[in-house]
Write a protein that holds these residues in place. Structure first.
Motif, PDB file in Angstrom:
ATOM      1  N   ILE A  47       0.835  -1.205   0.000  1.00 40.21           N
ATOM      2  CA  ILE A  47       0.000   0.000   0.000  1.00 40.21           C
ATOM      3  C   ILE A  47       0.868   1.252   0.000  1.00 40.21           C
ATOM      4  CG2 ILE A  47      -1.661   1.320   1.358  1.00 40.21           C
ATOM      5  CD1 ILE A  47      -2.737  -1.420   2.367  1.00 40.21           C
ATOM      6  N   VAL A  48       1.828   1.305   0.925  1.00 49.43           N
ATOM      7  CA  VAL A  48       2.681   2.502   1.036  1.00 49.43           C
ATOM      8  C   VAL A  48       3.629   2.591  -0.149  1.00 49.43           C
ATOM      9  CG1 VAL A  48       4.370   3.715   2.467  1.00 49.43           C
ATOM     10  CG2 VAL A  48       2.518   2.434   3.550  1.00 49.43           C
ATOM     11  N   GLY A  49       4.216   1.461  -0.543  1.00 48.37           N
ATOM     12  CA  GLY A  49       5.175   1.477  -1.644  1.00 48.37           C
ATOM     13  C   GLY A  49       4.563   1.933  -2.949  1.00 48.37           C
ATOM     14  N   ALA A  97       0.032 -12.081  -2.533  1.00 48.43           N
ATOM     15  CA  ALA A  97      -0.988 -11.030  -2.557  1.00 48.43           C
ATOM     16  C   ALA A  97      -0.344  -9.648  -2.571  1.00 48.43           C
ATOM     17  CB  ALA A  97      -1.910 -11.166  -1.347  1.00 48.43           C
ATOM     18  N   ALA A  98       0.734  -9.482  -1.802  1.00 54.76           N
ATOM     19  CA  ALA A  98       1.441  -8.197  -1.776  1.00 54.76           C
ATOM     20  C   ALA A  98       2.108  -7.921  -3.111  1.00 54.76           C
ATOM     21  CB  ALA A  98       2.473  -8.181  -0.652  1.00 54.76           C
ATOM     22  N   TRP A  99       2.714  -8.945  -3.713  1.00 48.19           N
ATOM     23  CA  TRP A  99       3.350  -8.766  -5.024  1.00 48.19           C
ATOM     24  C   TRP A  99       2.321  -8.316  -6.057  1.00 48.19           C
ATOM     25  CZ3 TRP A  99       6.620 -13.913  -5.662  1.00 48.19           C
ATOM     26  CH2 TRP A  99       7.595 -13.959  -4.659  1.00 48.19           C
ATOM     27  N   ILE A 100       1.199  -9.011  -6.098  1.00 47.21           N
ATOM     28  CA  ILE A 100       0.187  -8.716  -7.113  1.00 47.21           C
ATOM     29  C   ILE A 100      -0.439  -7.351  -6.884  1.00 47.21           C
ATOM     30  CG2 ILE A 100      -2.056  -9.453  -8.031  1.00 47.21           C
ATOM     31  CD1 ILE A 100      -1.203 -12.348  -7.315  1.00 47.21           C
ATOM     32  N   SER A 101      -0.816  -7.056  -5.651  1.00 49.20           N
ATOM     33  CA  SER A 101      -1.472  -5.776  -5.368  1.00 49.20           C
ATOM     34  C   SER A 101      -0.535  -4.600  -5.624  1.00 49.20           C
ATOM     35  CB  SER A 101      -1.975  -5.752  -3.924  1.00 49.20           C
ATOM     36  OG  SER A 101      -0.929  -5.955  -3.002  1.00 49.20           O
ATOM     37  N   PHE A 102       0.742  -4.748  -5.269  1.00 54.46           N
ATOM     38  CA  PHE A 102       1.712  -3.687  -5.530  1.00 54.46           C
ATOM     39  C   PHE A 102       1.876  -3.460  -7.027  1.00 54.46           C
ATOM     40  CE2 PHE A 102       6.207  -2.648  -6.499  1.00 54.46           C
ATOM     41  CZ  PHE A 102       6.257  -1.372  -5.942  1.00 54.46           C
ATOM     42  N   ILE A 143      -5.429   2.853  -2.554  1.00 50.15           N
ATOM     43  CA  ILE A 143      -6.709   2.165  -2.401  1.00 50.15           C
ATOM     44  C   ILE A 143      -6.786   0.944  -3.317  1.00 50.15           C
ATOM     45  CG2 ILE A 143      -7.915   3.607  -4.105  1.00 50.15           C
ATOM     46  CD1 ILE A 143      -9.356   2.091  -0.850  1.00 50.15           C
ATOM     47  N   VAL A 144      -6.179   1.007  -4.508  1.00 53.06           N
ATOM     48  CA  VAL A 144      -6.160  -0.157  -5.400  1.00 53.06           C
ATOM     49  C   VAL A 144      -5.384  -1.303  -4.766  1.00 53.06           C
ATOM     50  CG1 VAL A 144      -5.274  -1.042  -7.595  1.00 53.06           C
ATOM     51  CG2 VAL A 144      -6.515   1.127  -7.537  1.00 53.06           C
ATOM     52  N   ALA A 145      -4.224  -0.995  -4.187  1.00 48.97           N
ATOM     53  CA  ALA A 145      -3.426  -2.031  -3.523  1.00 48.97           C
ATOM     54  C   ALA A 145      -4.211  -2.667  -2.383  1.00 48.97           C
ATOM     55  CB  ALA A 145      -2.121  -1.432  -3.008  1.00 48.97           C
ATOM     56  N   PHE A 146      -4.903  -1.850  -1.605  1.00 52.56           N
ATOM     57  CA  PHE A 146      -5.679  -2.386  -0.489  1.00 52.56           C
ATOM     58  C   PHE A 146      -6.830  -3.253  -0.981  1.00 52.56           C
ATOM     59  CE2 PHE A 146      -9.231  -2.089   2.529  1.00 52.56           C
ATOM     60  CZ  PHE A 146      -8.628  -2.622   3.661  1.00 52.56           C
ATOM     61  N   LEU A 147      -7.542  -2.803  -2.013  1.00 54.84           N
ATOM     62  CA  LEU A 147      -8.673  -3.562  -2.537  1.00 54.84           C
ATOM     63  C   LEU A 147      -8.243  -4.948  -3.007  1.00 54.84           C
ATOM     64  CD1 LEU A 147     -10.486  -0.800  -4.630  1.00 54.84           C
ATOM     65  CD2 LEU A 147     -11.319  -1.847  -2.513  1.00 54.84           C
ATOM     66  N   ILE A 157      -2.481  -0.800   9.299  1.00 56.99           N
ATOM     67  CA  ILE A 157      -2.992  -0.813   7.939  1.00 56.99           C
ATOM     68  C   ILE A 157      -4.074   0.250   7.761  1.00 56.99           C
ATOM     69  CG2 ILE A 157      -4.301  -2.154   6.245  1.00 56.99           C
ATOM     70  CD1 ILE A 157      -1.520  -3.163   6.366  1.00 56.99           C
ATOM     71  N   VAL A 158      -5.027   0.280   8.668  1.00 60.29           N
ATOM     72  CA  VAL A 158      -6.130   1.243   8.563  1.00 60.29           C
ATOM     73  C   VAL A 158      -5.606   2.669   8.628  1.00 60.29           C
ATOM     74  CG1 VAL A 158      -8.283   2.034   9.612  1.00 60.29           C
ATOM     75  CG2 VAL A 158      -7.740  -0.408   9.576  1.00 60.29           C
ATOM     76  N   ALA A 159      -4.701   2.923   9.578  1.00 60.34           N
ATOM     77  CA  ALA A 159      -4.187   4.281   9.770  1.00 60.34           C
ATOM     78  C   ALA A 159      -3.429   4.772   8.547  1.00 60.34           C
ATOM     79  CB  ALA A 159      -3.288   4.319  11.013  1.00 60.34           C
ATOM     80  N   VAL A 160      -2.535   3.950   8.008  1.00 62.20           N
ATOM     81  CA  VAL A 160      -1.715   4.420   6.890  1.00 62.20           C
ATOM     82  C   VAL A 160      -2.553   4.529   5.615  1.00 62.20           C
ATOM     83  CG1 VAL A 160      -0.864   2.246   5.851  1.00 62.20           C
ATOM     84  CG2 VAL A 160       0.642   4.234   6.007  1.00 62.20           C
ATOM     85  N   LEU A 161      -3.573   3.690   5.460  1.00 60.55           N
ATOM     86  CA  LEU A 161      -4.437   3.792   4.293  1.00 60.55           C
ATOM     87  C   LEU A 161      -5.164   5.134   4.280  1.00 60.55           C
ATOM     88  CD1 LEU A 161      -5.852   2.575   1.804  1.00 60.55           C
ATOM     89  CD2 LEU A 161      -7.561   1.607   3.368  1.00 60.55           C
TER      90      LEU A 161
END
Length: 447
Positions: free
Chosen positions: A197-199, A230-235, A388-392, A406-410
């Protein structure tokens, strides 16, 4: 008015403000708060046992809100739905639980309620134009710190970390039993979600191609180390979406970006072919129905959906009942204790009422981010979309909404993505024309 240099069109438009470490107003509290967001406990290298710091971090968030006088602002649509979800969660975990003759878990109730509240405060802080640069600098420092921690954990290895106390309560193994870095979290999956999300946001908020490529390289290292698909794909998808939105205004960036990425991939293949083989083989497991990880998710999703809708569709179940309730369908896989999906986990914990509020938050956040990106064409807005796309995407496969970090940084990133009075990345007033672009790397204290 003289014409702006072409590259300055991509500089985020903010009011003039001194840097994070410069001048009389250093925004120290804001910087400390942002850098503290990924910490859910004090590193065990510093203390003998696990000490939770979530309440301390939330207190920092509240103090930051007081410092910048955002607590009494009238809530917008996204904030209103978020506050409604927070209130519903508290009622569900206290009053409804009591009516069901179950034991109230006050620690869980407090933690689950405070996360959305903290997110709203950070969202309001980050929306302020004069605080965007300090927030971004702190985020960059924070991400560099997490990268260093991931590399440290990868180098020292599992045996050393276990000798320091990283044993019970930490879930750092893959289903195959191999160790992977977990950063400042309890598991690599939540760590990977946070990094994705952050990256992705940092890449898309960079004002130049060089800056975007630099942060892409920085972000890629710790995300790969988590071995979390999941992190690889979402990023990856989030960065592509943000970059494609950006190229609508300057199509040449698409060509240059694709060329740079192609060259980088070719260079890595030539330099470390073994690493590439590992990444490809790891991604190839997505279609392997016999893989334990895939089988577990399918059974957990089916079990969570069937049991919740059949037995408590409106308000869900207490979190401690997951293994017992879902186990009737998912079997031993339910011992993992969660649904491996934010959407289904929210359904299980808070029922259809909670899921409807959660979906409302995601819809409002996504529509708002896309609308801002379309009208302003600002890197700030592209970063908000990427976040938001990464989180979704990650939410489809992992459970991370229960993490305060997670919630705070989003919400912080969504706030940074909200830019007013900007067109095609150009400043909205002559006074903003002299604002320098964000630095491409974290800046340290001045001499």
């Amino acid at each position: 008015m003289s014409a702006l240099p072409a590259e300055s069109k991509w500089a985020p438009a903010v009011a003039p403000k001194r840097g994070l470490w410069q001048g009389a107003d250093r925004h120290v509290l804001l910087a400390v708060t942002v850098i503290a967001l990924p910490f859910s406990y004090i590193p065990l290298e510093l203390v003998p046992g696990r000490v939770s710091v979530t309440i301390v971090v939330f207190a920092l968030v509240v103090l930051t809100g007081i410092r910048y006088r955002v607590l009494r602002q009238r809530p917008g649509a996204l904030e209103t739905v978020t506050l409604l979800l927070s209130a519903y969660i508290f009622i569900r975990l206290t009053a409804v639980t009591a009516l069901q003759a179950d034991v109230i878990d006050w620690q869980e109730a407090l933690s689950a309620t405070l996360a959305p509240l903290g997110g709203v405060i950070l969202y309001r802080v980050a929306r302020r134009d004069d605080l965007k640069e300090p927030c971004l600098r702190a985020l960059r420092w924070m991400f560099v710190m997490l990268t260093a921690i991931a590399l440290y954990q990868a180098v020292v290895g599992l045996a050393f970390l276990q000798s320091r106390g990283y044993t019970e309560g930490f879930y750092y193994f893959t289903f195959a039993g191999t160790y992977r870095p977990f950063g400042t979290f309890l598991s690599p999956t939540v760590f990977g979600a946070f990094l994705a999300i952050v990256g992705a946001a940092l890449v898309c908020m960079a004002p130049t191609i060089r800056g975007a490529l630099l942060w892409f390289a920085i972000a890629l290292a710790p995300i790969l180390l988590t071995e979390t698909r999941a992190a690889w794909i979402s990023f990856g998808i989030a960065v592509v979406v943000g970059w494609l939105l950006r190229t609508r205004a300057r199509p040449v960036h698409l060509t240059l970006g694709l060329a740079a990425i192609t060259w980088a991939i070719a260079f890595v293949v030539w330099l470390a072919p073994g690493a590439v083989d590992f990444l490809l083989s790891r991604l190839a497991t997505l279609s392997d129905s016999g893989l334990t990880s895939n089988a577990a998710r399918v059974n957990l999703w089916q079990g969570t959906l069937e049991t919740t809708l059949a037995e408590s569709p409106l308000v869900g179940f207490p979190t401690g009942d997951f293994s017992q309730v879902v186990g009737t369908v998912a079997g031993a896989y339910a011992d993992y204790g969660h649904a491996h999906s934010n959407y289904l986990q929210v359904l299980f914990l808070y029922g259809l009422i909670g899921l409807a509020l959660f979906a409302g938050i995601l819809v409002l956040a996504t529509v708002g981010a896309l609308r801002t990106a379309s009208t302003t064409r600002s890197p700030w807005a592209y970063g908000g979309v990427a976040a938001i796309v990464a989180f979704l995407i990650d939410s489809s496969f992992e459970t991370s909404w229960t993490s305060f970090s997670i919630v705070a940084v989003l919400y912080l990133l969504l706030g940074l993505g909200q830019v007013a009075g900007v067109d095609r990345g150009l400043p909205s007033s002559p006074a903003a024309l002299t604002v320098p672009k964000p630095s491409l790397a974290p800046s340290g204290p001045t001499a």
